[in-house]
Design an enzyme around this catalytic site. Structure first.
Site, PDB file in Angstrom:
ATOM      1  N   ARG A  30     -39.568 -30.468  12.782  1.00  0.00           N
ATOM      2  CA  ARG A  30     -38.134 -30.177  12.671  1.00  0.00           C
ATOM      3  C   ARG A  30     -37.620 -29.116  13.637  1.00  0.00           C
ATOM      4  O   ARG A  30     -36.452 -29.145  14.015  1.00  0.00           O
ATOM      5  CB  ARG A  30     -37.809 -29.733  11.240  1.00  0.00           C
ATOM      6  CG  ARG A  30     -37.965 -30.855  10.247  1.00  0.00           C
ATOM      7  CD  ARG A  30     -37.420 -30.447   8.905  1.00  0.00           C
ATOM      8  NE  ARG A  30     -37.375 -31.571   7.981  1.00  0.00           N
ATOM      9  CZ  ARG A  30     -36.863 -31.510   6.768  1.00  0.00           C
ATOM     10  NH1 ARG A  30     -36.366 -30.369   6.332  1.00  0.00           N
ATOM     11  NH2 ARG A  30     -36.848 -32.566   5.999  1.00  0.00           N
ATOM     12  N   ASP A  66     -33.673 -26.196   7.899  1.00  0.00           N
ATOM     13  CA  ASP A  66     -34.243 -26.655   9.175  1.00  0.00           C
ATOM     14  C   ASP A  66     -33.868 -28.097   9.514  1.00  0.00           C
ATOM     15  O   ASP A  66     -34.303 -28.619  10.537  1.00  0.00           O
ATOM     16  CB  ASP A  66     -35.770 -26.464   9.190  1.00  0.00           C
ATOM     17  CG  ASP A  66     -36.449 -27.144   8.021  1.00  0.00           C
ATOM     18  OD1 ASP A  66     -35.756 -27.848   7.248  1.00  0.00           O
ATOM     19  OD2 ASP A  66     -37.674 -26.984   7.860  1.00  0.00           O
ATOM     20  N   ASP A  67     -33.053 -28.745   8.678  1.00  0.00           N
ATOM     21  CA  ASP A  67     -32.531 -30.071   9.049  1.00  0.00           C
ATOM     22  C   ASP A  67     -31.020 -29.994   9.340  1.00  0.00           C
ATOM     23  O   ASP A  67     -30.314 -30.983   9.253  1.00  0.00           O
ATOM     24  CB  ASP A  67     -32.826 -31.118   7.962  1.00  0.00           C
ATOM     25  CG  ASP A  67     -32.205 -30.766   6.619  1.00  0.00           C
ATOM     26  OD1 ASP A  67     -31.597 -29.675   6.494  1.00  0.00           O
ATOM     27  OD2 ASP A  67     -32.330 -31.583   5.682  1.00  0.00           O
ATOM     28  N   ASP A  94     -30.066 -21.779  -3.931  1.00  0.00           N
ATOM     29  CA  ASP A  94     -28.620 -21.821  -3.670  1.00  0.00           C
ATOM     30  C   ASP A  94     -27.814 -21.705  -4.970  1.00  0.00           C
ATOM     31  O   ASP A  94     -26.733 -21.112  -4.990  1.00  0.00           O
ATOM     32  CB  ASP A  94     -28.219 -23.072  -2.863  1.00  0.00           C
ATOM     33  CG  ASP A  94     -28.746 -24.363  -3.435  1.00  0.00           C
ATOM     34  OD1 ASP A  94     -29.483 -24.332  -4.449  1.00  0.00           O
ATOM     35  OD2 ASP A  94     -28.422 -25.430  -2.877  1.00  0.00           O
ATOM     36  N   HIS A  99     -27.417 -33.079   4.031  1.00  0.00           N
ATOM     37  CA  HIS A  99     -27.913 -34.456   4.094  1.00  0.00           C
ATOM     38  C   HIS A  99     -27.600 -35.236   2.810  1.00  0.00           C
ATOM     39  O   HIS A  99     -27.913 -36.407   2.712  1.00  0.00           O
ATOM     40  CB  HIS A  99     -29.416 -34.474   4.407  1.00  0.00           C
ATOM     41  CG  HIS A  99     -30.262 -33.884   3.314  1.00  0.00           C
ATOM     42  ND1 HIS A  99     -31.021 -32.750   3.498  1.00  0.00           N
ATOM     43  CD2 HIS A  99     -30.478 -34.267   2.038  1.00  0.00           C
ATOM     44  CE1 HIS A  99     -31.650 -32.475   2.360  1.00  0.00           C
ATOM     45  NE2 HIS A  99     -31.329 -33.368   1.469  1.00  0.00           N
TER      46      HIS A  99
END
Ligand SMILES: *[C@@H]1O[C@H](CO)[C@@H](O)[C@H](O)[C@H]1NC(C)=O
Ligand SMILES: *[C@@H]1O[C@H](CO)[C@@H](O)[C@H](O)[C@H]1NC(C)=O
Length: 343
Positions: A98, A171-172, A258, A282
């Site tokens: 990634r 990291d995406d 989160d 995503h």
């Protein structure tokens, strides 16, 4: 001066005094009723479910717009890159898959400001990031405790950095750096700001173990879409969230990093989330983002739906085998002068 003139003068003075007095009375009544309403909504006075969580929508709620425009007009200059602390959450097994595309694209626009929070020592990527890999010493498993552990280290390092804004991404995520700075320029970091985007339609409702009779409800910004906190807010969070206390709260409510962030800010500190629609995780179908709005989006993401179906932004450019995430093509669309973009 004639008697009539004096009489008129006295009348005028009395009129003004009455007007001032009436205005003051009115003002007092309004503030008093505002106060009563507030205390009725407070959990100790009202019924358990009475408190409706507040949600600021940066674009639609009049109150929020007023706050935002009062602090800075829409034409405000972008925040300085150097006021930003940008953390990327990653893990050992994803470095090789990634990180390279991030390092090749948006990282180049914020090399000194971006830090990767991981769970191992990686000499190769330590070099590729100019020493910006942080080994959190947290577990590499994807469980709640490990995630909260990383967020806790990110938060502490931001506090230490002295920067004005803390932004977290995964990291995406692709970060449109100039657009992020434009967003931050519209808010005052000396005020309390929690900027991000929820991925659920209504506030989360939870029941705490120590008070099962009362439901607690709050909004949280999805970590996978990215979110930002102003320094003023982070300082207020310090007593409850710094030096590892973030992990204890995550353990107490048994929810991910989160969500824990939302719980601390919205529930414990009573500061509302300001919704920024241009953050994308995503969990959203990327193909619904239109190319003519790409310059205005702040973050993008990708995921794999199945063996041969990817959730990626719809954009022409590099071959899918070279650019499966579409981040290279996206970067060349946004910044056509970048070195690897053929023009
Ligand atoms: C990044 O930081 C280094 C060391 O502090 C400095 O020499 C360099 O000019 C900075 N680069 C940018 C692009 O700000
Ligand atoms: C992780 O552990 C190493 C070795 O004990 C230590 O040097 C480093 O500071 C730790 N990292 C953090 C973020 O605490």
């Amino acid at each position: 001066m004639s008697v009539i003139r004096i009489k008129r003068l006295v009348q005028a003075v009395i009129l003004v005094a009455v007007a001032v007095y009436t205005t003051l009375l009115l003002y007092q009544t309004v503030s008093a009723s505002g106060y009563v309403q507030q205390s009725q909504r407070s959990p100790t006075v009202g019924s358990p479910a009475a408190r409706e969580p507040r949600l600021r929508t940066a674009t639609t709620t009049p109150a929020a717009t007023a706050t935002a425009t009062a602090t800075a007009p829409a034409t405000a200059p972008p925040a300085a890159l150097d006021h930003l602390f940008l953390s990327v959450k990653t893990t050992r097994s994803y470095h090789k898959w990634r990180l390279p595309v991030l390092l090749q694209t948006w990282f180049q626009l914020a090399r000194n400001q971006t830090w990767f929070f991981t769970d191992s020592v990686d000499v190769e990527f330590q070099e590729k990031t100019n020493g910006h890999m942080v080994n959190t010493n947290c577990s590499s498993s994807h469980n709640r405790k490990a995630l909260c552990c990383k967020m806790s280290v990110e938060f502490d390092m931001f506090l230490e950095s002295g920067k004005k804004w803390f932004c977290h991404v995964d990291d995406d995520n692709y970060v449109n750096v100039p657009r992020l700075l434009k967003l931050l320029g519209q808010f005052n970091p000396q005020e309390d700001w929690y900027l991000g985007k929820p991925s659920i339609r209504s506030p989360l409702e939870i029941i705490l173990r120590d008070n099962p009779k009362r439901k607690v409800s709050f909004w949280f910004a999805t970590g996978g879409a990215g979110f930002c906190l102003s320094r003023a807010l982070a300082l207020k969070m310090m007593p409850v969230a710094s030096v590892g206390k973030f992990i204890s709260i995550g353990e107490k409510i048994r929810l991910p990093d989160d969500v824990t962030m939302g719980f601390i800010i919205e529930h414990l500190l009573r500061k509302p989330l300001t919704v920024i629609d241009q953050f994308h995780s995503h969990l959203e179908p990327m193909k619904f983002l239109h190319q003519d709005t790409f310059h205005d989006q702040i973050t993008f993401s990708y995921s794999r739906y199945s063996k041969d179906e990817m959730n990626v932004v719809k954009i022409d450019g590099f071959d899918k085998r070279i650019d499966p995430t579409r981040f290279l093509s996206l970067h060349c669309f946004l910044f056509p002068n970048s070195n690897f973009c053929s023009r």
